[in-house]
Design a protein around this motif. Structure first.
Motif, mmCIF file in Angstrom:
data_model
loop_
_atom_site.group_PDB
_atom_site.id
_atom_site.type_symbol
_atom_site.label_atom_id
_atom_site.label_comp_id
_atom_site.label_asym_id
_atom_site.label_seq_id
_atom_site.Cartn_x
_atom_site.Cartn_y
_atom_site.Cartn_z
ATOM 1 N N GLY A 1 -15.601 17.406 52.352
ATOM 2 C CA GLY A 1 -16.010 17.127 50.974
ATOM 3 C C GLY A 1 -14.828 17.079 50.030
ATOM 4 O O GLY A 1 -14.031 18.010 49.974
ATOM 5 N N ALA B 1 -15.108 21.370 44.630
ATOM 6 C CA ALA B 1 -14.815 22.480 45.542
ATOM 7 C C ALA B 1 -13.746 22.073 46.555
ATOM 8 O O ALA B 1 -12.810 22.824 46.808
ATOM 9 C CB ALA B 1 -16.091 22.920 46.256
ATOM 10 N N VAL C 1 -12.073 15.663 54.855
ATOM 11 C CA VAL C 1 -12.938 14.593 55.361
ATOM 12 C C VAL C 1 -14.031 14.375 54.323
ATOM 13 O O VAL C 1 -14.732 15.321 53.950
ATOM 14 C CB VAL C 1 -13.595 15.020 56.695
ATOM 15 N N ALA D 1 -18.022 9.737 51.634
ATOM 16 C CA ALA D 1 -18.071 8.521 50.809
ATOM 17 C C ALA D 1 -16.788 7.702 50.998
ATOM 18 O O ALA D 1 -15.791 8.194 51.526
ATOM 19 C CB ALA D 1 -18.233 8.902 49.342
ATOM 20 N N ARG E 1 -16.339 10.549 44.870
ATOM 21 C CA ARG E 1 -17.600 10.143 44.223
ATOM 22 C C ARG E 1 -17.559 10.478 42.731
ATOM 23 O O ARG E 1 -17.395 11.623 42.344
ATOM 24 C CB ARG E 1 -18.773 10.827 44.905
ATOM 25 N N ARG E 2 -17.706 9.439 41.945
ATOM 26 C CA ARG E 2 -17.568 9.597 40.491
ATOM 27 C C ARG E 2 -18.917 9.499 39.793
ATOM 28 O O ARG E 2 -19.933 9.254 40.416
ATOM 29 C CB ARG E 2 -16.617 8.520 39.958
ATOM 30 N N ASP F 1 -19.089 20.581 50.911
ATOM 31 C CA ASP F 1 -19.810 19.308 50.926
ATOM 32 C C ASP F 1 -21.164 19.365 50.235
ATOM 33 O O ASP F 1 -22.117 18.695 50.632
ATOM 34 C CB ASP F 1 -19.917 18.753 52.366
ATOM 35 N N ASN G 1 -23.338 19.507 55.054
ATOM 36 C CA ASN G 1 -23.290 19.198 56.481
ATOM 37 C C ASN G 1 -22.673 20.361 57.260
ATOM 38 O O ASN G 1 -23.171 20.764 58.318
ATOM 39 C CB ASN G 1 -22.431 17.925 56.616
ATOM 40 N N LEU H 1 -31.711 11.845 36.007
ATOM 41 C CA LEU H 1 -30.539 11.809 35.145
ATOM 42 C C LEU H 1 -29.899 10.436 35.220
ATOM 43 O O LEU H 1 -29.697 9.897 36.309
ATOM 44 C CB LEU H 1 -29.544 12.858 35.655
ATOM 45 N N GLY I 1 -18.368 26.505 46.780
ATOM 46 C CA GLY I 1 -19.085 25.686 45.804
ATOM 47 C C GLY I 1 -20.557 25.530 46.166
ATOM 48 O O GLY I 1 -21.167 26.419 46.774
ATOM 49 N N ASP I 2 -21.116 24.384 45.788
ATOM 50 C CA ASP I 2 -22.550 24.160 45.988
ATOM 51 C C ASP I 2 -22.985 24.377 47.434
ATOM 52 O O ASP I 2 -24.118 24.778 47.695
ATOM 53 C CB ASP I 2 -22.921 22.725 45.579
ATOM 54 N N PRO J 1 -28.036 22.670 38.282
ATOM 55 C CA PRO J 1 -27.579 22.117 37.002
ATOM 56 C C PRO J 1 -28.093 22.925 35.811
ATOM 57 O O PRO J 1 -27.484 22.906 34.740
ATOM 58 C CB PRO J 1 -28.190 20.708 36.976
ATOM 59 N N GLY K 1 -21.958 24.451 37.605
ATOM 60 C CA GLY K 1 -21.686 24.013 38.981
ATOM 61 C C GLY K 1 -20.215 23.705 39.220
ATOM 62 O O GLY K 1 -19.630 24.137 40.215
ATOM 63 N N ALA L 1 -17.481 26.048 41.439
ATOM 64 C CA ALA L 1 -16.729 25.505 42.578
ATOM 65 C C ALA L 1 -15.231 25.826 42.420
ATOM 66 O O ALA L 1 -14.554 26.203 43.381
ATOM 67 C CB ALA L 1 -16.939 24.001 42.686
HETATM 68 C C1 LIG Z 1 -21.385 11.765 42.236
HETATM 69 C C2 LIG Z 1 -21.834 13.116 41.768
HETATM 70 C C3 LIG Z 1 -22.410 13.236 40.495
HETATM 71 C C4 LIG Z 1 -22.840 14.466 40.050
HETATM 72 N N1 LIG Z 1 -23.370 14.534 38.808
HETATM 73 C C5 LIG Z 1 -23.779 15.714 38.333
HETATM 74 C C6 LIG Z 1 -24.335 15.805 37.025
HETATM 75 O O1 LIG Z 1 -24.444 14.808 36.321
HETATM 76 N N2 LIG Z 1 -24.752 17.023 36.582
HETATM 77 C C7 LIG Z 1 -24.623 18.138 37.358
HETATM 78 O O2 LIG Z 1 -25.005 19.229 36.917
HETATM 79 N N3 LIG Z 1 -24.082 18.088 38.594
HETATM 80 C C8 LIG Z 1 -23.669 16.900 39.111
HETATM 81 N N4 LIG Z 1 -23.143 16.838 40.362
HETATM 82 C C9 LIG Z 1 -23.018 18.083 41.131
HETATM 83 C C10 LIG Z 1 -21.783 18.847 40.707
HETATM 84 O O3 LIG Z 1 -20.632 18.062 40.903
HETATM 85 C C11 LIG Z 1 -21.694 20.108 41.561
HETATM 86 O O4 LIG Z 1 -22.769 20.966 41.232
HETATM 87 C C12 LIG Z 1 -20.488 20.953 41.317
HETATM 88 O O5 LIG Z 1 -19.458 20.263 40.761
HETATM 89 C C13 LIG Z 1 -20.049 21.640 42.602
HETATM 90 O O6 LIG Z 1 -19.140 20.808 43.290
HETATM 91 P P1 LIG Z 1 -19.025 20.756 44.840
HETATM 92 O O7 LIG Z 1 -17.706 20.129 45.124
HETATM 93 O O8 LIG Z 1 -19.351 22.078 45.426
HETATM 94 O O9 LIG Z 1 -20.204 19.804 45.305
HETATM 95 P P2 LIG Z 1 -20.397 18.243 45.022
HETATM 96 O O10 LIG Z 1 -19.905 17.887 43.689
HETATM 97 O O11 LIG Z 1 -21.803 17.936 45.359
HETATM 98 O O12 LIG Z 1 -19.426 17.541 46.089
HETATM 99 C C14 LIG Z 1 -19.676 17.510 47.468
HETATM 100 C C15 LIG Z 1 -18.818 16.438 48.113
HETATM 101 O O13 LIG Z 1 -19.029 16.477 49.524
HETATM 102 C C16 LIG Z 1 -19.236 15.173 49.990
HETATM 103 N N5 LIG Z 1 -20.046 15.224 51.202
HETATM 104 C C17 LIG Z 1 -21.396 15.354 51.300
HETATM 105 N N6 LIG Z 1 -21.755 15.341 52.589
HETATM 106 C C18 LIG Z 1 -20.619 15.221 53.322
HETATM 107 C C19 LIG Z 1 -20.354 15.136 54.707
HETATM 108 N N7 LIG Z 1 -21.337 15.159 55.609
HETATM 109 N N8 LIG Z 1 -19.069 15.000 55.102
HETATM 110 C C20 LIG Z 1 -18.059 14.947 54.196
HETATM 111 N N9 LIG Z 1 -18.266 15.002 52.861
HETATM 112 C C21 LIG Z 1 -19.525 15.144 52.438
HETATM 113 C C22 LIG Z 1 -19.914 14.459 48.845
HETATM 114 O O14 LIG Z 1 -19.786 13.061 48.945
HETATM 115 C C23 LIG Z 1 -19.156 15.028 47.653
HETATM 116 O O15 LIG Z 1 -17.983 14.317 47.423
HETATM 117 C C24 LIG Z 1 -22.713 15.629 40.866
HETATM 118 C C25 LIG Z 1 -22.134 15.520 42.139
HETATM 119 C C26 LIG Z 1 -21.691 14.286 42.599
HETATM 120 C C27 LIG Z 1 -21.068 14.191 43.986
#
Ligand SMILES: Cc1cc2nc3c(=O)[nH]c(=O)nc-3n(C[C@H](O)[C@H](O)[C@H](O)COP(=O)(O)OP(=O)(O)OC[C@H]3O[C@@H](n4cnc5c(N)ncnc54)[C@H](O)[C@@H]3O)c2cc1C
Length: 377
Positions: free
Chosen positions: A13, A17, A35, A38, A42-43, A158, A163, A185, A290-291, A298, A303, A307
């Motif tokens: 991911g 995070a 790894v 996407a 992801r924006r 991720d 995953n 949203l 993170g998540d 949200p 969030g 992270a």
């Molecule tokens: C495009 C996008 C838009 C978002 N918009 C909002 C929003 O508007 N409001 C809000 O409250 N929260 C939103 N979130 C969630 C928010 O970003 C998270 O709650 C927070 O930032 C925690 O971040 P994170 O890196 O733990 O998880 P995430 O931000 O969810 O990132 C997880 C990453 O892991 C990647 N991933 C998923 N599965 C796999 C896999 N099998 N192998 C490799 N990579 C994988 C995803 O593509 C992503 O890049 C959004 C997340 C994304 C990805």
């Protein structure tokens, strides 16, 4: 052989995070590979709050000045009635300095994090881990192109449908706590529905419509309560649009104008409001950040911050227990879990009741608190 001699990490991911974890691991001397499933980072999405501990962490990362330079103007948050009358307001517009909470566009913060790891970590896009095997001194990961990557430690960054969590803990959906609602949203170009730098919320029992205005865009948020989970295929966008209409058609305030954006072909985000509540955030040589490990939802508005805090706390624990990843993972979890649980509990109770009142009684109580100035967001 000790961990300090090996120092390779595989991160799943590349979002908040994952990028923050990679940044710190690199600083600890790990060779890091990310790894990401996407095709690129992801924006999109709504702005991120930089809150509390996150401010100091960005400073330690050398990113605070650039983040502060990209801050969004402070906003006024107003609760509205059906005739657009003001029920109460929370004013965040007092001048602040860079040690205070602020908001930044998601993509701007992502750019800063990407820049901070640029050239120092490998990011493999369009790939996902399909198999993880733990050995005495390392993990072996097989990717979906058949390639194999060995690493001392693996980090699941991720997201809430992680995953890595599934591969390591094999717990299906057990960690996912349904908060009793769904939200839609969409970020659209400026709508004229409200002034920039303001937010407005309109609620009836079980349904909330929220608008966030910025100088060049508007967030349209429509959220509804559900006692139990609704079966749907997330790829069936027409069905998701219908679900939104079923819950919001006929409502007043600015909802009709908001609904007019639901039907165009542009992308939107729809999900159940969930938290991830895991009994453990690590197993063997793998840990969640993170998540993936502790999504606060949200509703918590934390969030992104969580992270970034998680990645820094993990790095501090690894620095402290450099040759003992099990001790490091324990310290990371022991240190952070109380805060995560506090944020999750607050979001699931007060947060839901304020943003997302379920009943006429809960709505009346919320409106009373707003009028009495008893709510801080
Ligand atoms: C495009 C996008 C838009 C978002 N918009 C909002 C929003 O508007 N409001 C809000 O409250 N929260 C939103 N979130 C969630 C928010 O970003 C998270 O709650 C927070 O930032 C925690 O971040 P994170 O890196 O733990 O998880 P995430 O931000 O969810 O990132 C997880 C990453 O892991 C990647 N991933 C998923 N599965 C796999 C896999 N099998 N192998 C490799 N990579 C994988 C995803 O593509 C992503 O890049 C959004 C997340 C994304 C990805």
């Amino acid at each position: 052989m000790t961990q300090t001699e090996l120092r390779t990490a595989l991160v799943s991911g590349a979002n908040f995070a994952g990028l923050a974890t990679a940044f710190w691991l690199k600083g600890l001397g790990y060779r890091v590979t990310i790894v990401e499933t996407a095709a690129g980072v992801r924006r999109g999405g709504t702005p991120v709050d930089i809150k509390g501990e996150t401010v100091g962490i960005l400073e330690r990362m050398g990113l605070l000045d650039r983040a502060w330079a990209k801050r969004l103007p402070p906003r006024a948050f107003t609760f509205r009635g059906a005739d657009n009358e003001t029920l109460g307001a929370i004013d965040h517009t007092a001048p602040k300095d860079r040690t205070h909470d602020f908001e930044i566009h998601r993509d701007d913060l992502l750019d800063l994090l990407l820049d901070a790891v640029d050239g120092s970590v490998d990011i493999i896009y369009d790939r996902s881990i399909v198999r993880l095997q733990e050995h005495a001194d390392q993990m072996s990961a097989t990717l979906n192109d058949g390639s194999r990557h060995d690493a001392t430690l693996v980090f699941g960054c991720d997201g809430n449908r992680s995953n890595t969590r599934n591969l390591v803990f094999d717990d299906g959906d057990a960690a996912s706590y349904f908060m009793g609602g769904y939200f839609y949203l969409k970020v659209v170009r400026e709508t004229g529905l409200l002034p920039p730098d303001t937010s407005e919320v309109f609620s009836v029992p079980g349904r909330t419509a929220m608008l966030n205005g910025y100088d060049d865009r508007t967030d349209i948020c429509l959220a509804f309560r559900a006692d139990s989970e609704i079966a749907y295929d997330y790829r069936d966008r027409a069905r998701l649009r219908r679900l939104v209409h079923e819950h919001f058609d006929g409502l007043g305030w600015k909802v009709p104008q908001m609904l007019s954006h639901v039907d165009d072909e542009e992308d939107f985000y729809f999900d159940r409001a969930t938290q991830i509540r895991m009994p453990n955030w690590s197993k063997g040589r793998a840990a969640l950040v993170g998540d993936a490990g502790y999504c606060v939802s949200p509703i918590a508005g934390m969030g992104g911050s969580m992270a970034i805090i998680g990645a820094a706390r993990l790095a501090d624990a690894l620095a402290q227990h450099a040759d003992d990843h099990a001790a490091a993972f324990r310290a990371y979890e022991d240190g952070l879990r109380p805060f995560v649980e506090e944020v999750q509990t607050r979001a699931a109770t007060e947060g839901m009741a304020v943003i997302f009142p379920a009943s006429a009684h809960e709505l009346a109580e919320r409106d009373r608190k707003i009028a009495a100035n008893e709510i801080a967001l």
